[in-house]
Design a protein around this motif. Sequence first.
Motif, short mmCIF file in Angstrom:
data_model
loop_
_atom_site.label_atom_id
_atom_site.label_comp_id
_atom_site.label_asym_id
_atom_site.label_seq_id
_atom_site.Cartn_x
_atom_site.Cartn_y
_atom_site.Cartn_z
N TYR A 197 0.85 -1.19 0.00
CA TYR A 197 0.00 0.00 0.00
C TYR A 197 0.89 1.24 0.00
CZ TYR A 197 -4.24 -2.70 0.79
OH TYR A 197 -5.31 -3.56 0.64
N LEU A 198 0.52 2.19 -0.86
CA LEU A 198 1.28 3.43 -1.02
C LEU A 198 0.30 4.61 -0.92
CD1 LEU A 198 4.08 4.66 -1.86
CD2 LEU A 198 3.44 4.22 -4.23
N PRO A 199 -0.25 4.81 0.29
CA PRO A 199 -1.24 5.90 0.43
C PRO A 199 -0.55 7.23 0.71
CG PRO A 199 -1.01 4.75 2.51
CD PRO A 199 -0.07 4.06 1.54
N ASP A 200 -1.21 8.31 0.34
CA ASP A 200 -0.80 9.64 0.82
C ASP A 200 -1.38 9.83 2.20
OD1 ASP A 200 0.17 10.22 -1.71
OD2 ASP A 200 -1.62 11.33 -2.31
N MET A 201 -0.75 10.69 2.98
CA MET A 201 -1.43 11.32 4.11
C MET A 201 -1.19 12.80 3.90
SD MET A 201 -1.59 10.47 8.10
CE MET A 201 -3.16 9.69 8.37
N LYS A 202 -2.24 13.48 3.43
CA LYS A 202 -2.06 14.83 2.90
C LYS A 202 -2.20 15.92 3.95
CE LYS A 202 -4.01 13.66 -1.63
NZ LYS A 202 -2.92 14.03 -2.55
N TYR A 203 -3.19 15.77 4.83
CA TYR A 203 -3.52 16.86 5.76
C TYR A 203 -3.77 16.30 7.15
CZ TYR A 203 -5.18 18.49 1.16
OH TYR A 203 -5.31 18.80 -0.17
N PHE A 204 -3.37 17.05 8.18
CA PHE A 204 -3.75 16.73 9.54
C PHE A 204 -5.01 17.52 9.91
CE2 PHE A 204 -3.64 17.14 14.15
CZ PHE A 204 -3.34 15.84 14.54
N ASP A 205 -4.99 18.80 9.61
CA ASP A 205 -6.11 19.68 9.96
C ASP A 205 -7.15 19.64 8.83
OD1 ASP A 205 -7.80 21.89 10.39
OD2 ASP A 205 -6.23 22.95 11.47
N ASP A 206 -8.37 19.30 9.20
CA ASP A 206 -9.42 19.15 8.18
C ASP A 206 -9.74 20.45 7.44
OD1 ASP A 206 -9.70 16.47 8.48
OD2 ASP A 206 -11.32 16.61 9.96
N ARG A 207 -9.37 21.58 8.04
CA ARG A 207 -9.63 22.86 7.34
C ARG A 207 -8.94 22.87 5.98
NH1 ARG A 207 -7.52 27.51 10.97
NH2 ARG A 207 -6.33 25.75 11.77
N TYR A 208 -7.71 22.33 5.95
CA TYR A 208 -6.95 22.34 4.68
C TYR A 208 -7.47 21.26 3.74
CZ TYR A 208 -4.28 25.32 7.67
OH TYR A 208 -3.94 26.32 8.53
#
Length: 297
Positions: free
Chosen positions: A153-164
Amino acid sequence: MRILSSCTLCPRRCGTDRESGKIGFCGADNTIKIARCDLHFWEEPCISGKNGSGTVFFSHCSMRCVYCQNHKISHLGMGKTVSVSELADCFLTLSEKGANNINLVTPTHYVPQIIEAANIAKSNGLTLPIIYNSSGYENTETIKMLDGTVDVYLPDMKYFDDRYALRYSGAKNYFEIASRAISEMFSQVGKCVFDERGIIKKGVIVRHLLLPHLLFDSKKIIDYLFKTYGDDIFISIMNQYTPVATLPKAFPELGEKISEKYYNSLVDYAVKLGIKNAYIQEGETAKESFIPEFFGE
Ligand code: SF4
């Protein structure tokens, strides 16, 4: 395949009847569209190696980020329609070309068809690891469907804060949904295993692309991944953000590249935390010339 009649494959859960030809939020209907199927040499070294990764770039996307580097295929849906058996042939052709793996890029909206194609290809001799290369915005039920089909599996983890996540990708609860999906991925394939050439055979590599002005958010993601998985997963910290011509004017803060100093401060942060299993990028990677062309290969 029944899921396509009221599609809930991705967290958008738009319920579109794709089976009868209607088009979902992602842009996909009941056909499979691919934009490129070829060897690719610019992935992490354990994926591309010397021989290249057998990438299949799928058209359309359930994320549709405003800064997307592959706008032509994700937003405009450029590509060729193929059947399930033609998709299986693509996998076998890549294997014959010497690919290290089959690398499914943006595959979420085609999961049922991909499973069927992988089964056909495996019954015709495909033995390469299958890589699921996604935005990380995934339903755990969809990831469960892939148990036994996907090796890496090669997922992104793009954002911590849901606002972004909301501002740049219109994605509600991104962090919670992506972290649950990554947990399911890890429970299926476990720690990374490499062959004698250093090519990955199974495991999870989480990619994180540093965006302009979001260093503090990136640090929270690195913290979370290391606290949760230690060195059992690899983290790929990417500096290649490129402001593309299709970036809407409403997002001027994304109109610049990442400076070396800014990127290095994130890498230093990861090193200080004690992270050992990571990939970093060096040199000038933020160029449109590193974005593959989509001429229908
Ligand atoms: S995969 Fe596409 S059609 Fe299915 S729920 Fe997601 S956006 Fe809707």
